[in-house]
Design a protein around this motif. Sequence first.
Motif, PDB file in Angstrom:
ATOM      1  N   LEU A 134       4.517   5.130  32.600  1.00 21.27           N
ATOM      2  CA  LEU A 134       3.254   4.388  32.098  1.00 21.27           C
ATOM      3  C   LEU A 134       2.843   5.596  30.792  1.00 21.27           C
ATOM      4  O   LEU A 134       2.559   7.029  30.990  1.00 21.27           O
ATOM      5  N   GLY A 135       2.816   5.003  29.710  1.00 21.53           N
ATOM      6  CA  GLY A 135       3.522   6.024  28.796  1.00 21.53           C
ATOM      7  C   GLY A 135       1.422   6.610  27.745  1.00 21.53           C
ATOM      8  O   GLY A 135       0.666   5.296  28.606  1.00 21.53           O
ATOM      9  N   ASN A 136       1.690   6.552  26.645  1.00 20.94           N
ATOM     10  CA  ASN A 136       0.323   6.653  26.193  1.00 20.94           C
ATOM     11  C   ASN A 136       0.737   6.586  24.662  1.00 20.94           C
ATOM     12  O   ASN A 136       1.631   6.456  23.940  1.00 20.94           O
ATOM     13  N   VAL A 137      -0.175   6.498  23.402  1.00 23.36           N
ATOM     14  CA  VAL A 137      -0.098   6.016  22.192  1.00 23.36           C
ATOM     15  C   VAL A 137       0.508   6.958  21.528  1.00 23.36           C
ATOM     16  O   VAL A 137       1.623   6.815  20.271  1.00 23.36           O
ATOM     17  N   LYS A 138       0.443   8.563  21.878  1.00 23.14           N
ATOM     18  CA  LYS A 138       1.380   9.547  21.311  1.00 23.14           C
ATOM     19  C   LYS A 138       2.524  10.045  22.224  1.00 23.14           C
ATOM     20  O   LYS A 138       3.573  10.386  21.540  1.00 23.14           O
ATOM     21  N   ASP A 139       2.694   9.907  23.024  1.00 25.14           N
ATOM     22  CA  ASP A 139       4.256  10.075  24.074  1.00 25.14           C
ATOM     23  C   ASP A 139       4.600   9.127  25.354  1.00 25.14           C
ATOM     24  O   ASP A 139       4.345   8.494  25.889  1.00 25.14           O
ATOM     25  N   PRO A 140       5.838   8.506  25.167  1.00 19.21           N
ATOM     26  CA  PRO A 140       5.959   8.135  26.363  1.00 19.21           C
ATOM     27  C   PRO A 140       6.419   8.150  27.580  1.00 19.21           C
ATOM     28  O   PRO A 140       6.793   7.276  28.793  1.00 19.21           O
ATOM     29  N   LYS A 141       6.131   9.641  27.684  1.00 17.18           N
ATOM     30  CA  LYS A 141       6.072  10.217  29.207  1.00 17.18           C
ATOM     31  C   LYS A 141       7.257   9.990  29.664  1.00 17.18           C
ATOM     32  O   LYS A 141       8.020  10.483  30.710  1.00 17.18           O
ATOM     33  N   LEU A 142       8.712  10.296  28.765  1.00 18.35           N
ATOM     34  CA  LEU A 142       9.733   9.919  29.438  1.00 18.35           C
ATOM     35  C   LEU A 142      11.068  12.390  29.554  1.00 18.35           C
ATOM     36  O   LEU A 142       9.914  12.949  28.841  1.00 18.35           O
ATOM     37  N   PRO A 143      11.257  12.980  30.677  1.00 21.04           N
ATOM     38  CA  PRO A 143      11.838  13.644  30.483  1.00 21.04           C
ATOM     39  C   PRO A 143      12.781  13.737  29.257  1.00 21.04           C
ATOM     40  O   PRO A 143      13.332  12.922  28.850  1.00 21.04           O
ATOM     41  N   PRO A 144      12.682  15.169  28.872  1.00 19.83           N
ATOM     42  CA  PRO A 144      13.238  15.503  28.020  1.00 19.83           C
ATOM     43  C   PRO A 144      14.586  15.585  28.255  1.00 19.83           C
ATOM     44  O   PRO A 144      15.173  15.655  29.161  1.00 19.83           O
ATOM     45  N   ALA A 145      15.452  15.268  26.424  1.00 21.02           N
ATOM     46  CA  ALA A 145      17.234  14.987  27.330  1.00 21.02           C
ATOM     47  C   ALA A 145      18.115  14.408  28.054  1.00 21.02           C
ATOM     48  O   ALA A 145      18.700  14.204  28.912  1.00 21.02           O
ATOM     49  N   SER A 146      17.026  12.716  28.343  1.00 20.45           N
ATOM     50  CA  SER A 146      17.587  12.181  29.792  1.00 20.45           C
ATOM     51  C   SER A 146      18.080  10.489  28.828  1.00 20.45           C
ATOM     52  O   SER A 146      18.136   9.671  29.794  1.00 20.45           O
ATOM     53  N   VAL A 147      17.650  10.493  27.774  1.00 17.63           N
ATOM     54  CA  VAL A 147      17.973   9.127  27.470  1.00 17.63           C
ATOM     55  C   VAL A 147      19.065   8.839  26.498  1.00 17.63           C
ATOM     56  O   VAL A 147      19.258  10.246  25.533  1.00 17.63           O
TER      57      VAL A 147
END
Length: 237
Positions: A134-147
């Motif tokens: 569950l992200g928000n309108v400014k941030d997908p809430k993903l771990p840094p350097a993970s994708v």
Amino acid sequence: MMHGVEFPEPRYAMKCPMHPILHKIREEHDRDGIGKFYMGREIAQVMGHQAADWLERPERESEEQPSLALPALKLKPGDAVADIGAGSGYYTRRLAKLVGEKGVVYAVDIQQEMLDLLTNKMAELKIHNVKAVLGNVKDPKLPPASVDLALLVDVYHEFDYPHEMIQAICISLKPGGRIAFIEFRGEDQKVPIKLLHKMTEAQVRKEMAVHPLEWLETSEVLPWQHIIIFRKTGKAP
């Protein structure tokens, strides 16, 4: 978005401070937009979860031919993919198959209702390599350097804060990671999609130029959409 379909009340927030140069608010605007403009482009209203059935319509394969998009993404077994704006999971479950059991798909959406639909579908299909986020309108809430790859299918044009969101996505990309936009072609009047829900290649490339991204390629293999792919450079714009 298509064939005159009317979507429910848009979900967007405009309380946060905006980028003083790139964002502007105008009282007069398109009825399909939110009145907020980014680098000259009006941001489109967000499709609500009530219209999720449209994402799963039987004719989507014949109209958009997503099966042709998947090879263009050049994914490998074991890759980590973020499906940004995953919705009901139409692309998510296809990506999960591509990356295999050793890979992972982060299914990101700002609507919990969409994620509930998605997770129920994944459980039904016994797909176990998908993580709902569950992200928000400014941030997908993903771990840094993970994708390895962030995929945005017909969603970027609806971002309330496109500049901030792409900044956050770039942080989530591994060094050399890629971001792919699938957007209905704004250059083609024959594509039966409302104007604000289409984008030209030139506009996408213009908006990405302010980020640490370099354009890699644009594929026109799909009947209605561009596939525009960038790579993280690690350099400040």
